[in-house]
Design a protein around this motif. Structure first.
Motif, PDB file in Angstrom:
ATOM      1  N   THR A  37       0.985  -1.219   0.203  1.00 42.85           N
ATOM      2  CA  THR A  37       0.063   0.277  -0.172  1.00 42.85           C
ATOM      3  C   THR A  37       0.712   1.675  -0.401  1.00 42.85           C
ATOM      4  O   THR A  37       0.335   1.937  -0.106  1.00 42.85           O
ATOM      5  CB  THR A  37      -1.289  -0.038   1.190  1.00 42.85           C
ATOM      6  OG1 THR A  37       0.029   0.108   2.372  1.00 42.85           O
ATOM      7  CG2 THR A  37      -1.795  -1.061   1.427  1.00 42.85           C
ATOM      8  N   LEU A  89      -9.403  -1.669   3.180  1.00 47.88           N
ATOM      9  CA  LEU A  89      -9.621  -1.247   1.722  1.00 47.88           C
ATOM     10  C   LEU A  89      -9.648  -1.108   0.357  1.00 47.88           C
ATOM     11  O   LEU A  89     -10.173  -1.445  -0.553  1.00 47.88           O
ATOM     12  CB  LEU A  89     -10.734   0.472   1.750  1.00 47.88           C
ATOM     13  CG  LEU A  89     -12.305   0.353   1.538  1.00 47.88           C
ATOM     14  CD1 LEU A  89     -13.117  -0.671   1.186  1.00 47.88           C
ATOM     15  CD2 LEU A  89     -13.346   1.464   1.810  1.00 47.88           C
ATOM     16  N   ALA A  90      -8.426  -0.248   0.020  1.00 45.98           N
ATOM     17  CA  ALA A  90      -7.762  -0.015  -0.530  1.00 45.98           C
ATOM     18  C   ALA A  90      -7.430  -1.299  -1.695  1.00 45.98           C
ATOM     19  O   ALA A  90      -7.065  -1.940  -2.858  1.00 45.98           O
ATOM     20  CB  ALA A  90      -6.362   1.275  -0.660  1.00 45.98           C
ATOM     21  N   CYS A  91      -6.357  -1.842  -0.953  1.00 50.79           N
ATOM     22  CA  CYS A  91      -6.631  -3.840  -1.281  1.00 50.79           C
ATOM     23  C   CYS A  91      -7.431  -4.201  -1.784  1.00 50.79           C
ATOM     24  O   CYS A  91      -7.494  -4.802  -2.455  1.00 50.79           O
ATOM     25  CB  CYS A  91      -5.429  -4.094   0.095  1.00 50.79           C
ATOM     26  SG  CYS A  91      -4.306  -3.597   0.857  1.00 50.79           S
ATOM     27  N   TRP A  92      -8.471  -4.275  -1.358  1.00 47.98           N
ATOM     28  CA  TRP A  92      -9.584  -5.199  -1.880  1.00 47.98           C
ATOM     29  C   TRP A  92     -10.351  -4.644  -2.791  1.00 47.98           C
ATOM     30  O   TRP A  92     -10.394  -5.083  -4.090  1.00 47.98           O
ATOM     31  CB  TRP A  92     -10.632  -5.017  -0.975  1.00 47.98           C
ATOM     32  CG  TRP A  92     -10.403  -5.312   0.614  1.00 47.98           C
ATOM     33  CD1 TRP A  92      -9.643  -5.738   1.248  1.00 47.98           C
ATOM     34  CD2 TRP A  92     -11.003  -5.008   2.224  1.00 47.98           C
ATOM     35  NE1 TRP A  92      -9.142  -6.250   2.420  1.00 47.98           N
ATOM     36  CE2 TRP A  92     -10.654  -5.294   2.960  1.00 47.98           C
ATOM     37  CE3 TRP A  92     -12.387  -3.786   1.793  1.00 47.98           C
ATOM     38  CZ2 TRP A  92     -10.821  -5.284   4.794  1.00 47.98           C
ATOM     39  CZ3 TRP A  92     -12.434  -3.794   3.452  1.00 47.98           C
ATOM     40  CH2 TRP A  92     -11.890  -4.282   4.895  1.00 47.98           C
ATOM     41  N   SER A  93      -9.833  -3.097  -2.801  1.00 43.76           N
ATOM     42  CA  SER A  93     -10.763  -1.794  -4.089  1.00 43.76           C
ATOM     43  C   SER A  93      -9.784  -2.428  -5.227  1.00 43.76           C
ATOM     44  O   SER A  93      -9.831  -2.529  -6.590  1.00 43.76           O
ATOM     45  CB  SER A  93     -10.545  -0.236  -4.196  1.00 43.76           C
ATOM     46  OG  SER A  93     -11.741  -0.549  -3.232  1.00 43.76           O
ATOM     47  N   HIS A  94      -8.120  -2.272  -5.406  1.00 41.23           N
ATOM     48  CA  HIS A  94      -6.795  -3.125  -5.836  1.00 41.23           C
ATOM     49  C   HIS A  94      -7.100  -4.687  -6.667  1.00 41.23           C
ATOM     50  O   HIS A  94      -7.525  -4.947  -7.793  1.00 41.23           O
ATOM     51  CB  HIS A  94      -6.274  -2.468  -5.229  1.00 41.23           C
ATOM     52  CG  HIS A  94      -4.730  -2.844  -6.361  1.00 41.23           C
ATOM     53  ND1 HIS A  94      -3.509  -3.852  -6.590  1.00 41.23           N
ATOM     54  CD2 HIS A  94      -3.730  -1.690  -7.423  1.00 41.23           C
ATOM     55  CE1 HIS A  94      -2.918  -3.503  -7.015  1.00 41.23           C
ATOM     56  NE2 HIS A  94      -3.204  -2.494  -8.027  1.00 41.23           N
ATOM     57  N   ALA A  96      -9.790  -6.087  -6.448  1.00 45.09           N
ATOM     58  CA  ALA A  96     -10.963  -6.224  -7.725  1.00 45.09           C
ATOM     59  C   ALA A  96     -11.106  -5.472  -9.158  1.00 45.09           C
ATOM     60  O   ALA A  96     -11.388  -6.213 -10.379  1.00 45.09           O
ATOM     61  CB  ALA A  96     -11.687  -5.562  -7.289  1.00 45.09           C
ATOM     62  N   ASP A  97      -9.764  -4.804  -9.145  1.00 46.54           N
ATOM     63  CA  ASP A  97      -9.975  -3.125 -10.316  1.00 46.54           C
ATOM     64  C   ASP A  97      -8.835  -4.156 -10.787  1.00 46.54           C
ATOM     65  O   ASP A  97      -8.628  -4.309 -12.133  1.00 46.54           O
ATOM     66  CB  ASP A  97      -9.206  -2.751 -10.391  1.00 46.54           C
ATOM     67  CG  ASP A  97     -10.314  -1.823  -9.305  1.00 46.54           C
ATOM     68  OD1 ASP A  97     -11.805  -1.559  -9.587  1.00 46.54           O
ATOM     69  OD2 ASP A  97     -10.487  -0.584  -9.224  1.00 46.54           O
ATOM     70  N   LEU A 179     -16.699  -4.628  -0.678  1.00 49.37           N
ATOM     71  CA  LEU A 179     -16.874  -3.894  -1.310  1.00 49.37           C
ATOM     72  C   LEU A 179     -18.044  -3.235  -1.023  1.00 49.37           C
ATOM     73  O   LEU A 179     -18.571  -1.786  -1.757  1.00 49.37           O
ATOM     74  CB  LEU A 179     -16.165  -3.898  -2.644  1.00 49.37           C
ATOM     75  CG  LEU A 179     -14.602  -3.998  -2.739  1.00 49.37           C
ATOM     76  CD1 LEU A 179     -14.416  -4.562  -3.940  1.00 49.37           C
ATOM     77  CD2 LEU A 179     -13.877  -2.962  -2.376  1.00 49.37           C
ATOM     78  N   ARG A 184     -17.416   2.951   3.292  1.00 52.51           N
ATOM     79  CA  ARG A 184     -16.890   4.128   3.085  1.00 52.51           C
ATOM     80  C   ARG A 184     -17.446   5.094   3.572  1.00 52.51           C
ATOM     81  O   ARG A 184     -17.780   6.108   4.129  1.00 52.51           O
ATOM     82  CB  ARG A 184     -16.761   3.932   1.522  1.00 52.51           C
ATOM     83  CG  ARG A 184     -15.456   3.987   0.972  1.00 52.51           C
ATOM     84  CD  ARG A 184     -15.536   4.005  -0.567  1.00 52.51           C
ATOM     85  NE  ARG A 184     -15.526   5.421  -0.788  1.00 52.51           N
ATOM     86  CZ  ARG A 184     -14.472   6.416  -1.089  1.00 52.51           C
ATOM     87  NH1 ARG A 184     -13.596   6.248  -1.097  1.00 52.51           N
ATOM     88  NH2 ARG A 184     -14.498   8.029  -1.393  1.00 52.51           N
TER      89      ARG A 184
END
Length: 250
Positions: A37, A89-94, A96-97, A179, A184
Motif C-alpha cells: 500500500t 479497503l484500498a487493497c480490496w479495491s485494487h 477487484a480492479d 466492497l 466507506r
C-alpha cells in the motif's frame, strides 16, 4: 490444484515505515508477488489524515463512541484506525480492479510468517477444496475474543468474534461482499468490521449496520503471528483521536 499463482498478495505499509517494509520483505517467500500500500498514490497515515479531507473524498465515519465498559468502544476513533481501515479497503479495491486470482491474501507489515509458510498455506487451501469445506474468509492469524467451534476439516476452526487483521485471505465472492456493504460510508476499525461479517457483533449498532454475511474459517494453529508492539510499534495507535464533535456520525 491451488498454486501460488492463484493468490494475489497485499501488504499494508506506510511510506514512512520503510523499516517495516524492509523487515517483512526479507521474510516473504520469493514465490509471492506482493503489492504494498505504500506504493499507492494516496495516504493512509493517521498522522496526516484530516476530517475535511476524508469528507471531501466521500468517506463517512461510523458514530463510534458509546457508553461501555469496553475501553476500545468508550472513546473516539483514532486517525490511525481510520487510516488502517482505508488501507485494507484500498487493497480490496485494487484486487477487484487489477487482479483475477481466486484468492486475495492481506498481510500487515508486522506479520510474522511461520516456517514453510507458502507450503502450509497451499496445503491447507487444497485440503479445504478436497473436503468441499466452504469458506469466504480465512484467518491465517488473529486474536480470539470469543470461543471458536471445531471445523469439519482438522487444522481449522470456525472462528468466534476475533480481533487483529494482520493476516487473512478471502475469495472473490468475499471480495464482492467487502466492497458492497458500504464501509466507506460507515468507517469502523477493520478489526471490528471483519468479524461483524461472519458472527453477530457484540455491539448492537455494528450488528445492525454490518450483519453477518460471510462464511469464515481460521487456521488452527495459526500460520502467522504478529510482532510485539514494544518491538515494532503501532502506527494505528500512534496517532491522535478524532474530534467527534466535528461531524454528525453515520
Amino acid at each position: 490444484m491451488i498454486t501460488v499463482r492463484d493468490i494475489a498478495t497485499y501488504v499494508v505499509n506506510l511510506p514512512r515505515r520503510q523499516d517495516r517494509r524492509a523487515w517483512i520483505h526479507a521474510s516473504l517467500p520469493d514465490d509471492l508477488t506482493v503489492t504494498y500500500t505504500s506504493d499507492f498514490d494516496r495516504s493512509f497515515d493517521g498522522r496526516h489524515l484530516a476530517l475535511a479531507d476524508l469528507e471531501a473524498d466521500g468517506i463517512e465515519l461510523f458514530d463510534w463512541q458509546i457508553d461501555s465498559s469496553n475501553p476500545w468502544w468508550n472513546r473516539p476513533l483514532k486517525f490511525g484506525e481510520i487510516g488502517c481501515t482505508l488501507a485494507h479497503l484500498a487493497c480490496w479495491s485494487h484486487a477487484a480492479d487489477h487482479t483475477d486470482q481466486p484468492y486475495v491474501l492481506v498481510l500487515e507489515d508486522d506479520a510474522v510468517l511461520g516456517t514453510a509458510f507458502t507450503e502450509n498455506l497451499l496445503h491447507g487451501l487444497n485440503r479445504l477444496r478436497q473436503e468441499a469445506a466452504p469458506f469466504e474468509l480465512l484467518y491465517l492469524g488473529r486474536y480470539p475474543l470469543e470461543p471458536d467451534r471445531q471445523a469439519a476439516v482438522p487444522g481449522f476452526v470456525v472462528p468466534g468474534y476475533s480481533h487483529c487483521s494482520y493476516a487473512y485471505l478471502f475469495t472473490r465472492t468475499a471480495l464482492a461482499t467487502l466492497l458492497a456493504v458500504g464501509l466507506r460510508q460507515a468507517i469502523v476499525p477493520v478489526d471490528e468490521f471483519l468479524p461483524a461479517l461472519y458472527v453477530p457483533h457484540p455491539r448492537e449498532d455494528l450488528r445492525t449496520r454490518f450483519p453477518p454475511q460471510l462464511t469464515a474459517l481460521a487456521f488452527d494453529p495459526p500460520l502467522v503471528t504478529q510482532r510485539p508492539k514494544e518491538v515494532a510499534g503501532s502506527d494505528t495507535e500512534d496517532s491522535g483521536f478524532i474530534d467527534t464533535s466535528a461531524h454528525s456520525g453515520a
